[in-house]
Scaffold this active site. Sequence first.
Site, short mmCIF file in Angstrom:
data_model
loop_
_atom_site.label_atom_id
_atom_site.label_comp_id
_atom_site.label_asym_id
_atom_site.label_seq_id
_atom_site.Cartn_x
_atom_site.Cartn_y
_atom_site.Cartn_z
N LYS A 1 -2.30 -5.56 6.73
CA LYS A 1 -3.42 -4.46 6.49
C LYS A 1 -4.54 -5.40 5.56
CE LYS A 1 -1.61 0.14 6.97
NZ LYS A 1 -1.28 1.18 6.29
N ASP B 1 -6.66 6.42 6.92
CA ASP B 1 -5.43 7.20 6.43
C ASP B 1 -5.78 8.13 5.41
OD1 ASP B 1 -3.65 5.80 7.89
OD2 ASP B 1 -2.80 4.25 6.39
P1 NAP Z 1 4.31 0.90 -0.91
O1 NAP Z 1 2.92 0.30 -0.91
O2 NAP Z 1 5.68 0.22 -0.47
O3 NAP Z 1 4.32 1.76 -2.29
C1 NAP Z 1 5.45 2.48 -2.44
C2 NAP Z 1 5.32 3.46 -3.61
O4 NAP Z 1 6.62 4.29 -3.76
C3 NAP Z 1 5.09 2.78 -5.11
O5 NAP Z 1 3.97 3.29 -5.62
C4 NAP Z 1 6.39 2.93 -5.64
O6 NAP Z 1 6.26 2.84 -7.01
C5 NAP Z 1 6.90 4.14 -5.21
N1 NAP Z 1 8.36 4.56 -5.08
C6 NAP Z 1 9.40 3.83 -4.34
N2 NAP Z 1 10.57 4.28 -4.69
C7 NAP Z 1 10.23 5.20 -5.69
C8 NAP Z 1 11.33 6.16 -6.56
N3 NAP Z 1 12.40 6.03 -6.22
N4 NAP Z 1 10.93 6.75 -7.58
C9 NAP Z 1 9.21 7.00 -7.84
N5 NAP Z 1 8.47 5.93 -7.21
C10 NAP Z 1 8.93 5.29 -6.16
O7 NAP Z 1 4.29 2.17 0.41
P2 NAP Z 1 3.08 2.73 1.16
O8 NAP Z 1 2.73 1.88 2.24
O9 NAP Z 1 2.13 3.03 0.07
O10 NAP Z 1 3.57 3.98 1.59
C11 NAP Z 1 4.30 5.08 0.81
C12 NAP Z 1 4.73 6.39 1.69
O11 NAP Z 1 3.81 6.78 2.62
C13 NAP Z 1 6.01 5.57 2.83
O12 NAP Z 1 7.02 6.54 2.81
C14 NAP Z 1 4.96 5.56 3.89
O13 NAP Z 1 6.10 5.84 5.30
C15 NAP Z 1 4.24 6.71 4.09
N6 NAP Z 1 3.08 6.37 4.80
C16 NAP Z 1 2.72 7.59 5.76
C17 NAP Z 1 1.80 7.38 6.60
C18 NAP Z 1 1.53 8.55 7.66
O14 NAP Z 1 1.09 8.03 8.69
N7 NAP Z 1 1.90 9.81 7.51
C19 NAP Z 1 0.80 6.33 6.47
C20 NAP Z 1 1.08 5.50 5.35
C21 NAP Z 1 2.12 5.60 4.47
P3 NAP Z 1 6.42 1.33 -7.82
O15 NAP Z 1 4.97 0.75 -7.80
O16 NAP Z 1 6.92 1.59 -9.10
O17 NAP Z 1 7.50 0.43 -7.09
#
Ligand code: NAP
Length: 280
Positions: free
Chosen positions: A71, A108
């Site tokens: 991305k 998104d």
């Molecule tokens: P990412 O860049 O890997 O970020 C993960 C985030 O989750 C970070 O803020 C991380 O905190 C936090 N986190 C992980 N485990 C945690 C826990 N146990 N307690 C508290 N915070 C925690 O992921 P992303 O791309 O932003 O995606 C985030 C979520 O959105 C994923 O589940 C993804 O599948 C979903 N998503 C869905 C769509 C859709 O089409 N519906 C689109 C995009 C993303 P730290 O910074 O402290 O590590």
Amino acid sequence: MTTPHQFGIAGLLGWPVAHSRSPVIHNHWLAQFGIPGRYVLFPVPPEKLEQAVRGIQVLGLRGCNVTTPHKQAIFPMLDRVDDLARRIGAVQTVVVEKDGTLSGFNNDGNGFIQSIKDAAPAWRPDSGPILVLGAGGAARAVVASLAAQGAKEIRLANRTIDKAREIADAVGAVVKVVPWEQREDALDGVALVANATSAGAAGKPPLDIALDRLPAHAIAGDLIYVPPETPFLAAARARGNVTVNGLGLLLNQARPAFNAWFGVMPEITSELLRAIEATF
Ligand code: NAP
């Protein structure tokens, strides 16, 4: 470059891509509108991204979606990137323009906002304070899009506070960074709370938050859609709050992409929802 009667191809560039529901969505719409074409998965390792992007236009694709880990890396390979995608710092949709050049977008955050409006039509980004949990790529898209659509106060809490500060710096004063320990206090008076962490996704521990301070009228959104109801959403629903899972985001980001590629703005029908539910 393309004409309506040509077989239209779009797809997803990622590494890995196998888990994606996007083919179900776009191929459903192609069939519904009788458009000859196909949405396919392109597993592209990082070192091959540049070759793959050069191939988009040469092979006659209408465009593509882009997912992890491409991305950000794709930015310099595109002819233009729109302002919102720049602010988000990530491209998730590429459109091949009529002259063959490549434009990058990020739908998104707007998809998430539309999914909340679909569930609660009276809600607007400026209806009241919003608490966003998480500061990864998805949170950044949601926060930047909420700000662009007029949100007045976005409280942002992340386990690693520096990542929340980076988003606040990029998006502006509308974003108030909240220490992770104060996330429950930050529920006071919100109109919307959004889980943009990966906590609660299948195989991951649930999001650690008590919802006692969540106002009764507030909407609880989760970007996760596997499982369809996270423990966070189940707890909010048990309290009587309106809840929205991440399927709405997935569907609503796909609509403008399909329109740009194939020239028709599709709808989210009950048949489409059934087709996706059948994949769980
Ligand atoms: P990412 O860049 O890997 O970020 C993960 C985030 O989750 C970070 O803020 C991380 O905190 C936090 N986190 C992980 N485990 C945690 C826990 N146990 N307690 C508290 N915070 C925690 O992921 P992303 O791309 O932003 O995606 C985030 C979520 O959105 C994923 O589940 C993804 O599948 C979903 N998503 C869905 C769509 C859709 O089409 N519906 C689109 C995009 C993303 P730290 O910074 O402290 O590590």
